[in-house]
Motif scaffolding. Structure first.
Motif, PDB file in Angstrom:
ATOM      1  N   UNK A 184     -19.728 -38.451  11.523  1.00  0.00           N
ATOM      2  CA  UNK A 184     -18.631 -38.551  12.496  1.00  0.00           C
ATOM      3  C   UNK A 184     -18.783 -37.485  13.584  1.00  0.00           C
ATOM      4  N   UNK A 185     -19.049 -36.259  13.171  1.00  0.00           N
ATOM      5  CA  UNK A 185     -19.241 -35.169  14.136  1.00  0.00           C
ATOM      6  C   UNK A 185     -20.460 -35.434  15.029  1.00  0.00           C
ATOM      7  N   UNK A 186     -21.540 -35.908  14.432  1.00  0.00           N
ATOM      8  CA  UNK A 186     -22.756 -36.183  15.198  1.00  0.00           C
ATOM      9  C   UNK A 186     -22.515 -37.267  16.233  1.00  0.00           C
ATOM     10  N   UNK A 187     -21.831 -38.337  15.838  1.00  0.00           N
ATOM     11  CA  UNK A 187     -21.549 -39.438  16.765  1.00  0.00           C
ATOM     12  C   UNK A 187     -20.667 -38.970  17.918  1.00  0.00           C
ATOM     13  N   UNK A 188     -19.657 -38.171  17.605  1.00  0.00           N
ATOM     14  CA  UNK A 188     -18.789 -37.642  18.649  1.00  0.00           C
ATOM     15  C   UNK A 188     -19.565 -36.714  19.575  1.00  0.00           C
ATOM     16  N   UNK A 189     -20.382 -35.855  18.997  1.00  0.00           N
ATOM     17  CA  UNK A 189     -21.178 -34.925  19.801  1.00  0.00           C
ATOM     18  C   UNK A 189     -22.109 -35.687  20.753  1.00  0.00           C
ATOM     19  N   UNK A 190     -22.735 -36.754  20.274  1.00  0.00           N
ATOM     20  CA  UNK A 190     -23.640 -37.543  21.117  1.00  0.00           C
ATOM     21  C   UNK A 190     -22.913 -38.126  22.314  1.00  0.00           C
ATOM     22  N   UNK A 191     -21.694 -38.615  22.101  1.00  0.00           N
ATOM     23  CA  UNK A 191     -20.906 -39.148  23.221  1.00  0.00           C
ATOM     24  C   UNK A 191     -20.489 -38.035  24.177  1.00  0.00           C
ATOM     25  N   UNK A 192     -20.088 -36.897  23.616  1.00  0.00           N
ATOM     26  CA  UNK A 192     -19.650 -35.781  24.453  1.00  0.00           C
ATOM     27  C   UNK A 192     -20.782 -35.271  25.339  1.00  0.00           C
ATOM     28  N   UNK A 193     -21.989 -35.298  24.836  1.00  0.00           N
ATOM     29  CA  UNK A 193     -23.127 -34.777  25.596  1.00  0.00           C
ATOM     30  C   UNK A 193     -23.455 -35.624  26.820  1.00  0.00           C
ATOM     31  N   UNK A 194     -22.975 -36.867  26.855  1.00  0.00           N
ATOM     32  CA  UNK A 194     -23.198 -37.700  28.033  1.00  0.00           C
ATOM     33  C   UNK A 194     -21.915 -37.881  28.842  1.00  0.00           C
ATOM     34  N   UNK A 195     -20.851 -37.200  28.457  1.00  0.00           N
ATOM     35  CA  UNK A 195     -19.558 -37.351  29.135  1.00  0.00           C
ATOM     36  C   UNK A 195     -19.254 -36.141  30.009  1.00  0.00           C
ATOM     37  N   UNK A 196     -18.445 -36.382  31.035  1.00  0.00           N
ATOM     38  CA  UNK A 196     -17.989 -35.290  31.893  1.00  0.00           C
ATOM     39  C   UNK A 196     -16.658 -34.731  31.438  1.00  0.00           C
ATOM     40  N   UNK A 197     -15.969 -35.484  30.568  1.00  0.00           N
ATOM     41  CA  UNK A 197     -14.606 -35.094  30.221  1.00  0.00           C
ATOM     42  C   UNK A 197     -14.272 -35.569  28.814  1.00  0.00           C
ATOM     43  N   UNK A 198     -13.492 -34.741  28.106  1.00  0.00           N
ATOM     44  CA  UNK A 198     -12.920 -35.108  26.806  1.00  0.00           C
ATOM     45  C   UNK A 198     -11.410 -35.153  26.968  1.00  0.00           C
ATOM     46  N   UNK A 199     -10.803 -36.283  26.626  1.00  0.00           N
ATOM     47  CA  UNK A 199      -9.359 -36.451  26.761  1.00  0.00           C
ATOM     48  C   UNK A 199      -8.777 -36.757  25.387  1.00  0.00           C
ATOM     49  N   UNK A 200      -7.695 -36.062  25.048  1.00  0.00           N
ATOM     50  CA  UNK A 200      -7.066 -36.235  23.737  1.00  0.00           C
ATOM     51  C   UNK A 200      -5.550 -36.280  23.899  1.00  0.00           C
ATOM     52  N   UNK A 201      -4.938 -37.345  23.408  1.00  0.00           N
ATOM     53  CA  UNK A 201      -3.486 -37.482  23.429  1.00  0.00           C
ATOM     54  C   UNK A 201      -2.934 -36.971  22.101  1.00  0.00           C
ATOM     55  N   UNK A 202      -1.938 -36.089  22.177  1.00  0.00           N
ATOM     56  CA  UNK A 202      -1.406 -35.439  20.976  1.00  0.00           C
ATOM     57  C   UNK A 202       0.078 -35.723  20.805  1.00  0.00           C
ATOM     58  N   UNK A 203       0.488 -35.787  19.563  1.00  0.00           N
ATOM     59  CA  UNK A 203       1.893 -35.984  19.229  1.00  0.00           C
ATOM     60  C   UNK A 203       2.291 -35.090  18.068  1.00  0.00           C
ATOM     61  N   UNK A 204       3.373 -35.421  17.376  1.00  0.00           N
ATOM     62  CA  UNK A 204       3.869 -34.562  16.292  1.00  0.00           C
ATOM     63  C   UNK A 204       3.100 -34.694  14.982  1.00  0.00           C
ATOM     64  N   UNK A 205       2.112 -35.619  14.922  1.00  0.00           N
ATOM     65  CA  UNK A 205       1.367 -35.841  13.682  1.00  0.00           C
ATOM     66  C   UNK A 205      -0.025 -35.232  13.783  1.00  0.00           C
ATOM     67  N   UNK A 206      -0.490 -34.628  12.687  1.00  0.00           N
ATOM     68  CA  UNK A 206      -1.826 -34.017  12.673  1.00  0.00           C
ATOM     69  C   UNK A 206      -2.905 -35.033  12.361  1.00  0.00           C
ATOM     70  N   UNK A 207      -2.534 -36.190  11.799  1.00  0.00           N
ATOM     71  CA  UNK A 207      -3.518 -37.213  11.466  1.00  0.00           C
ATOM     72  C   UNK A 207      -4.031 -37.083  10.044  1.00  0.00           C
ATOM     73  N   UNK A 208      -4.956 -37.950   9.716  1.00  0.00           N
ATOM     74  CA  UNK A 208      -5.510 -38.036   8.365  1.00  0.00           C
ATOM     75  C   UNK A 208      -6.115 -36.702   7.925  1.00  0.00           C
ATOM     76  N   UNK A 209      -5.719 -36.246   6.716  1.00  0.00           N
ATOM     77  CA  UNK A 209      -6.239 -34.995   6.170  1.00  0.00           C
ATOM     78  C   UNK A 209      -7.138 -35.229   4.961  1.00  0.00           C
ATOM     79  N   UNK A 210      -7.479 -36.471   4.686  1.00  0.00           N
ATOM     80  CA  UNK A 210      -8.266 -36.754   3.481  1.00  0.00           C
ATOM     81  C   UNK A 210      -9.641 -36.117   3.538  1.00  0.00           C
TER      82      UNK A 210
END
Length: 490
Positions: free
Chosen positions: A246-272
């Motif tokens: 998962x980290x590798x796939x995200x890193x590969x996309x980030x390396x070709x992107x100019x921007x990282x955008x993340x929408x945040x709310x009151x939930x932290x998401x899956x902690x499994x």
């Protein structure tokens, strides 16, 4: 006649009969309405009628897949799957889906799969073949935050959302059919994911996956950016079974992107898999790859952070890269950032930090120096000469060439900090350019009353890092953000 040359049908519709039963006073079921609207919008977009194959009479669920189905599947340029709980329970739909995918693999033509969700379904509940595909949400969440239902075009409050998402699907269908016409038959593969045909030089942006409460906002942002011609990543879902992948796939996309955008709310998401939640994991990877000016996080201005019970979600929302603004303002800000001319990349001259500490604090200072060096800074250590004249020469040399001075105030006496600031000011006065950032790192051990109250030193340009309880990467990132900030820090 189909728009896609060489195919008997442009699209094959796969759905559950139960999802096309009229309800709530309507004369047409959701699927019938959807197919009618899809055909009309494609005709408007391409100037020709879309050839859609769908069996709207005999989907009872207990019959064998007919030769007609096999023929239609094997001769369709793409499939639209309307996913719902009824679809997942239908053995007939499972056979139909398998037949279509087998036909695609057996022929040397390209097919595309378009996933339309009419209920909010967890990724792991989807058929394995579809879990990596990014779909189109055609569902509405009710105010109990758990119940969902298909969008209703006959409801005025939902009509625009329905048609906006329909038009996005239509655009991608049109792009797919246009791409088929442009490809030589011998170069066609077995099965393609859905991807818009865009300028190869179009700016790319990674739009992070979100918690369930922000799915619609994310879809709104994605649709807006794609309509402007930007490439929105990821195109496929990242692995959830293998966190390293998962980290590798995200890193590969980030390396070709100019921007990282993340929408945040009151939930932290899956902690499994990630103790602090998947939202933290995605930000941490982006923080490793991109500079802070290439990271945009967002929260609703109506969200009261202090009322959030989840400490991890609250901490993430307090990061300096989080913006609090309306969604329309966020979309404009992202577009403006991506539309700026790409700067010529010139290797920057790394800034130099003089980390000065007395003997008792050297071990803690070494931790900080190692972190700064790992993040691309030149680090000058305290002089280690026994001869006073040699020590003084090394100390002045460090102060003459550094862009920042950091004094470690851990076990040392307050008077040493004051003396160092006053003596360093004299050297600073002789420099051609002044020291950019003056700082004191308050290190361990913690002391009562507060150690800063014992210091008795007031200097407006001085910045304090609070690390009394030990090494704190968040405080060090605050320091580097200040050091990299344009303009006069003081």
């Amino acid at each position: 006649m189909s728009i896609a040359s060489g195919f008997a049908h442009d699209l094959f519709i796969s759905y559950a009969h139960a999802d096309d039963k009229p309800s709530g006073g309507r004369t047409a079921g959701f699927v019938s309405q959807f197919v009618t609207d899809l055909m009309a919008e494609v005709e408007r977009k391409l100037g020709g009628a879309l050839d859609i194959w769908w069996d709207h009479h005999d989907l009872a669920g207990n019959m064998p897949v007919s030769p007609e189905i096999v023929e239609a599947a094997s001769q369709a340029a793409g499939i639209v799957v309307l996913v719902s709980p009824a679809y997942l329970r239908s053995a007939w739909c499972r056979r139909e889906r398998s037949t279509f995918l087998q036909a695609l693999r057996a022929r040397a033509r390209t097919g595309a799969v378009f996933i339309v969700s009419i209920e909010n379904l967890a990724r792991e509940k989807l058929p394995e073949e579809f879990q990596d595909l990014v779909g189109y949400p055609f569902w509405q969440q009710l105010d109990d935050d758990r119940t969902t239902r298909p969008l209703r075009v006959d409801f005025e409050t939902e009509r625009q959302t329905y048609y906006d998402r329909l038009c996005k699907l239509v655009q991608n269908v049109a792009d797919h059919l246009d791409a088929l016409a442009a490809r030589a038959p011998e170069k066609r593969g077995a099965i393609d994911s859905v991807e818009r045909v865009v300028d190869a030089d179009a700016p790319r942006v990674v739009l992070a996956e979100v918690t369930d409460d922000l799915v619609h906002q994310r879809e709104d942002v994605r649709s807006y950016l794609e309509q402007l011609g930007f490439v929105v990543l990821p195109k496929r879902r990242y692995s959830r079974d293998d966190l390293a992948l998962h980290r590798t796939q995200l890193r590969e996309d980030l390396e070709q992107a100019r921007l990282f955008v993340q929408l945040l709310g009151p939930l932290a998401g899956d902690r499994s898999d990630e103790p602090r939640g998947m939202a933290w994991l995605r930000w941490s990877v982006a923080d490793e790859v991109l500079s802070h000016e290439s990271i945009i996080q967002w929260r609703d201005p109506q969200l009261a952070i202090d009322t959030i019970d989840d400490a991890d979600a609250q901490a993430l929302l307090r990061l300096p890269t989080v913006r609090s603004c309306g969604l329309a303002e966020l979309k404009r800000a992202i577009a403006e950032t991506l539309q700026r001319p790409k700067r010529t990349m010139v290797a920057p001259v790394p800034k130099c930090v003089f980390v000065n500490a007395e003997g008792a604090d050297r071990a803690f200072a070494d931790q900080i120096s190692a972190w700064l060096a790992d993040h691309g800074y030149i680090v000058l250590d305290p002089p280690n000469a026994s001869d006073p004249a040699e020590w003084r020469e090394s100390w002045e040399n460090n102060l003459t060439h550094c862009q920042s001075l950091m004094l470690i105030y851990g076990q040392t006496k307050p008077g040493w900090i004051t003396q160092q600031v006053l003596q360093s000011m004299k050297v600073n006065a002789r420099r051609s350019e002044p020291i950019e950032l003056w700082s004191v790192c308050v290190g361990p051990p913690p002391v009562e009353p507060d150690k800063l109250s014992r210091l008795g030193l007031r200097f407006e340009a001085l910045r304090f890092l609070r690390c009394e309880r030990g090494f704190d990467e968040t405080e060090l990132r605050r320091f580097t953000d200040l050091l990299e900030a344009p303009g006069d820090i003081a």
